[in-house]
Design a protein around this motif. Structure first.
Motif, mmCIF file in Angstrom:
data_model
loop_
_atom_site.group_PDB
_atom_site.id
_atom_site.type_symbol
_atom_site.label_atom_id
_atom_site.label_comp_id
_atom_site.label_asym_id
_atom_site.label_seq_id
_atom_site.Cartn_x
_atom_site.Cartn_y
_atom_site.Cartn_z
ATOM 1 N N LEU A 168 0.830 -1.202 0.000
ATOM 2 C CA LEU A 168 0.000 0.000 0.000
ATOM 3 C C LEU A 168 0.869 1.259 0.000
ATOM 4 C CD1 LEU A 168 -2.709 1.426 0.184
ATOM 5 C CD2 LEU A 168 -2.693 1.020 2.651
ATOM 6 N N VAL A 169 1.897 1.275 0.843
ATOM 7 C CA VAL A 169 2.809 2.432 0.873
ATOM 8 C C VAL A 169 3.491 2.603 -0.480
ATOM 9 C CG1 VAL A 169 4.956 3.303 1.862
ATOM 10 C CG2 VAL A 169 3.207 2.338 3.354
ATOM 11 N N HIS A 170 3.915 1.513 -1.060
ATOM 12 C CA HIS A 170 4.544 1.523 -2.386
ATOM 13 C C HIS A 170 3.644 2.219 -3.402
ATOM 14 C CE1 HIS A 170 5.743 -0.529 -6.248
ATOM 15 N NE2 HIS A 170 6.947 -0.280 -5.777
ATOM 16 N N SER A 171 2.369 1.886 -3.386
ATOM 17 C CA SER A 171 1.415 2.497 -4.316
ATOM 18 C C SER A 171 1.200 3.978 -4.011
ATOM 19 C CB SER A 171 0.077 1.749 -4.243
ATOM 20 O OG SER A 171 -0.888 2.341 -5.078
ATOM 21 N N LEU A 172 1.081 4.327 -2.738
ATOM 22 C CA LEU A 172 0.855 5.719 -2.360
ATOM 23 C C LEU A 172 2.027 6.609 -2.745
ATOM 24 C CD1 LEU A 172 -0.725 5.234 1.181
ATOM 25 C CD2 LEU A 172 -1.897 6.037 -0.887
ATOM 26 N N VAL A 173 3.237 6.050 -2.688
ATOM 27 C CA VAL A 173 4.427 6.825 -3.037
ATOM 28 C C VAL A 173 4.533 7.014 -4.551
ATOM 29 C CG1 VAL A 173 6.958 6.796 -3.043
ATOM 30 C CG2 VAL A 173 5.703 6.187 -0.970
ATOM 31 N N LEU A 174 4.302 5.941 -5.306
ATOM 32 C CA LEU A 174 4.465 6.018 -6.758
ATOM 33 C C LEU A 174 3.292 6.684 -7.462
ATOM 34 C CD1 LEU A 174 6.083 2.579 -7.670
ATOM 35 C CD2 LEU A 174 7.190 4.784 -7.305
ATOM 36 N N THR A 175 2.100 6.647 -6.847
ATOM 37 C CA THR A 175 0.914 7.249 -7.469
ATOM 38 C C THR A 175 0.206 8.130 -6.455
ATOM 39 O OG1 THR A 175 0.694 5.130 -8.632
ATOM 40 C CG2 THR A 175 -1.040 6.742 -8.992
ATOM 41 N N PRO A 176 0.816 9.247 -6.076
ATOM 42 C CA PRO A 176 0.237 10.089 -5.019
ATOM 43 C C PRO A 176 -1.076 10.757 -5.414
ATOM 44 C CG PRO A 176 2.099 11.180 -6.054
ATOM 45 C CD PRO A 176 2.084 9.777 -6.580
ATOM 46 N N ASP A 177 -1.348 10.882 -6.718
ATOM 47 C CA ASP A 177 -2.555 11.583 -7.159
ATOM 48 C C ASP A 177 -3.781 10.683 -7.258
ATOM 49 O OD1 ASP A 177 -1.161 13.958 -7.375
ATOM 50 O OD2 ASP A 177 -0.604 13.596 -9.466
ATOM 51 N N GLY A 178 -3.591 9.376 -7.096
ATOM 52 C CA GLY A 178 -4.733 8.471 -7.145
ATOM 53 C C GLY A 178 -5.401 8.346 -5.784
ATOM 54 N N SER A 179 -6.605 7.841 -5.761
ATOM 55 C CA SER A 179 -7.329 7.630 -4.516
ATOM 56 C C SER A 179 -6.740 6.432 -3.764
ATOM 57 C CB SER A 179 -8.797 7.364 -4.839
ATOM 58 O OG SER A 179 -9.553 7.191 -3.674
ATOM 59 N N PRO A 180 -6.619 6.517 -2.440
ATOM 60 C CA PRO A 180 -6.987 7.635 -1.566
ATOM 61 C C PRO A 180 -5.935 8.736 -1.607
ATOM 62 C CG PRO A 180 -6.016 5.895 -0.251
ATOM 63 C CD PRO A 180 -6.102 5.359 -1.655
ATOM 64 N N ARG A 181 -6.370 9.963 -1.682
ATOM 65 C CA ARG A 181 -5.436 11.089 -1.710
ATOM 66 C C ARG A 181 -5.082 11.465 -0.278
ATOM 67 N NH1 ARG A 181 -8.499 11.463 -6.198
ATOM 68 N NH2 ARG A 181 -7.408 11.952 -8.142
ATOM 69 N N LEU A 182 -3.813 11.317 0.042
ATOM 70 C CA LEU A 182 -3.330 11.583 1.395
ATOM 71 C C LEU A 182 -2.176 12.571 1.296
ATOM 72 C CD1 LEU A 182 -3.301 7.847 2.580
ATOM 73 C CD2 LEU A 182 -5.131 9.531 2.895
ATOM 74 N N PRO A 183 -2.487 13.857 1.146
ATOM 75 C CA PRO A 183 -1.455 14.838 0.817
ATOM 76 C C PRO A 183 -0.680 15.399 2.002
ATOM 77 C CG PRO A 183 -3.597 15.895 0.839
ATOM 78 C CD PRO A 183 -3.841 14.430 1.121
ATOM 79 N N ASP A 184 -1.143 15.151 3.240
ATOM 80 C CA ASP A 184 -0.493 15.799 4.375
ATOM 81 C C ASP A 184 -0.472 14.873 5.587
ATOM 82 O OD1 ASP A 184 -3.123 15.885 5.389
ATOM 83 O OD2 ASP A 184 -3.442 17.878 4.542
ATOM 84 N N ASP A 185 0.199 15.333 6.638
ATOM 85 C CA ASP A 185 0.370 14.518 7.842
ATOM 86 C C ASP A 185 -0.971 14.161 8.484
ATOM 87 O OD1 ASP A 185 3.099 14.632 7.503
ATOM 88 O OD2 ASP A 185 3.405 16.256 8.940
ATOM 89 N N ARG A 186 -1.893 15.096 8.499
ATOM 90 C CA ARG A 186 -3.192 14.852 9.144
ATOM 91 C C ARG A 186 -3.954 13.728 8.441
ATOM 92 N NH1 ARG A 186 -6.704 17.834 12.406
ATOM 93 N NH2 ARG A 186 -8.908 17.323 12.137
ATOM 94 N N SER A 187 -4.012 13.787 7.114
ATOM 95 C CA SER A 187 -4.751 12.761 6.373
ATOM 96 C C SER A 187 -4.052 11.399 6.467
ATOM 97 C CB SER A 187 -4.932 13.175 4.911
ATOM 98 O OG SER A 187 -3.683 13.338 4.259
ATOM 99 N N LEU A 188 -2.725 11.405 6.487
ATOM 100 C CA LEU A 188 -1.984 10.158 6.620
ATOM 101 C C LEU A 188 -2.214 9.522 7.991
ATOM 102 C CD1 LEU A 188 1.319 11.285 4.901
ATOM 103 C CD2 LEU A 188 -0.090 9.362 4.154
ATOM 104 N N ARG A 189 -2.244 10.335 9.027
ATOM 105 C CA ARG A 189 -2.473 9.822 10.375
ATOM 106 C C ARG A 189 -3.884 9.250 10.503
ATOM 107 N NH1 ARG A 189 -0.131 10.468 15.433
ATOM 108 N NH2 ARG A 189 -1.576 10.126 17.153
ATOM 109 N N GLU A 190 -4.857 9.949 9.944
ATOM 110 C CA GLU A 190 -6.236 9.465 10.003
ATOM 111 C C GLU A 190 -6.376 8.142 9.255
ATOM 112 O OE1 GLU A 190 -10.778 10.874 8.797
ATOM 113 O OE2 GLU A 190 -9.124 12.311 8.726
ATOM 114 N N PHE A 191 -5.697 8.026 8.113
ATOM 115 C CA PHE A 191 -5.738 6.782 7.344
ATOM 116 C C PHE A 191 -5.094 5.644 8.145
ATOM 117 C CE2 PHE A 191 -4.279 3.772 4.134
ATOM 118 C CZ PHE A 191 -5.390 3.671 3.309
ATOM 119 N N ALA A 192 -3.991 5.948 8.796
ATOM 120 C CA ALA A 192 -3.331 4.934 9.616
ATOM 121 C C ALA A 192 -4.234 4.467 10.748
ATOM 122 C CB ALA A 192 -2.024 5.489 10.176
ATOM 123 N N ALA A 193 -4.958 5.407 11.352
ATOM 124 C CA ALA A 193 -5.821 5.071 12.485
ATOM 125 C C ALA A 193 -7.038 4.261 12.065
ATOM 126 C CB ALA A 193 -6.268 6.357 13.194
#
Length: 213
Positions: A168-193
């Motif tokens: 999942l991290v691999h995909s988020l790094v290589l395709t940051p513009d695809g869903s789910p869009r996690l552009p900042d620390d807050r959204s990344l933390r919420e996704f992790a939780a």
């Protein structure tokens, strides 16, 4: 519980091998993977071509080893950024965001994509097996630590959960513009939780309650 994948995290024991891998990475960043020759790497690392092939194998094997070496360095950087966090759940919540942002901002990755995008993408996708295995070994340790601290069962097995997170991290790094869009620390933390921690086995109410901390 001992991490069965831990040996993958160990760097080369011989300083000469480390020097060759560092030279290979530097050369790739300079002119790209495709245009780098074995002679370039040998010259930069201060060994002859015969020694290079004897110690490292073919250029393909050198590239694979160099990429694995760089992954270990990035993991060490991530671990250093998490060093002051003792709480395992907080390490997981914060660590997910740190991992994604560290990889997205990695200078070598950015440089490689700039000078040799096509070949770099091949090594980051079709030939990324070794890098994914090393990253999985690291995440197994985090998953096991969290489950042990919270008294959670090892189901699904930590290796399966860790590999899923790494993919999942691999995909988020290589395709940051695809869903789910996690552009900042807050959204990344919420996704992790709300996604990552429940995948590990942490009750949603326990992890989501920390999403805004």
């Amino acid at each position: 519980m001992e991490n069965p994948l831990a040996p993958l995290l160990a760097p080369p024991a011989d300083p000469a091998d480390v020097r060759i891998l560092e030279a290979a990475v530097a050369q790739f960043a300079l002119i790209g993977i495709r245009r780098t020759s074995a002679d370039d790497i040998a010259r930069r690392s201060g060994v002859n071509r015969t020694t290079l092939y004897r110690r490292m194998g073919t250029k393909e094997e050198i590239v694979r080893a160099a990429m694995a070496h760089e992954v270990r360095k990035v993991l060490a950087e991530i671990e250093a950024r998490l060093a002051g966090i003792d709480d395992p759940l907080e390490r997981q919540l914060h660590g997910f965001g740190v991992t994604v942002t560290t990889l997205r901002g990695n200078p070598l990755l950015r440089q490689l994509l700039a000078v040799d995008r096509d070949e770099t993408l091949v090594w980051l996708t079709l030939d990324a097996g070794a890098a994914i295995e090393i990253a999985t070994a690291y995440v197994v340790g985090m998953v096991t630590e969290l489950r042990t601290a919270l008294g959670l069962p090892d189901t699904p097995p930590a290796e399966v959960v860790a590999a899923t997170i790494v993919r999942l991290v691999h995909s988020l790094v290589l395709t940051p513009d695809g869903s789910p869009r996690l552009p900042d620390d807050r959204s990344l933390r919420e996704f992790a939780a709300t996604v990552i921690c429940p995948l590990i086995g942490v009750p949603l109410d326990r992890s989501a309650g920390r999403a805004d901390q």
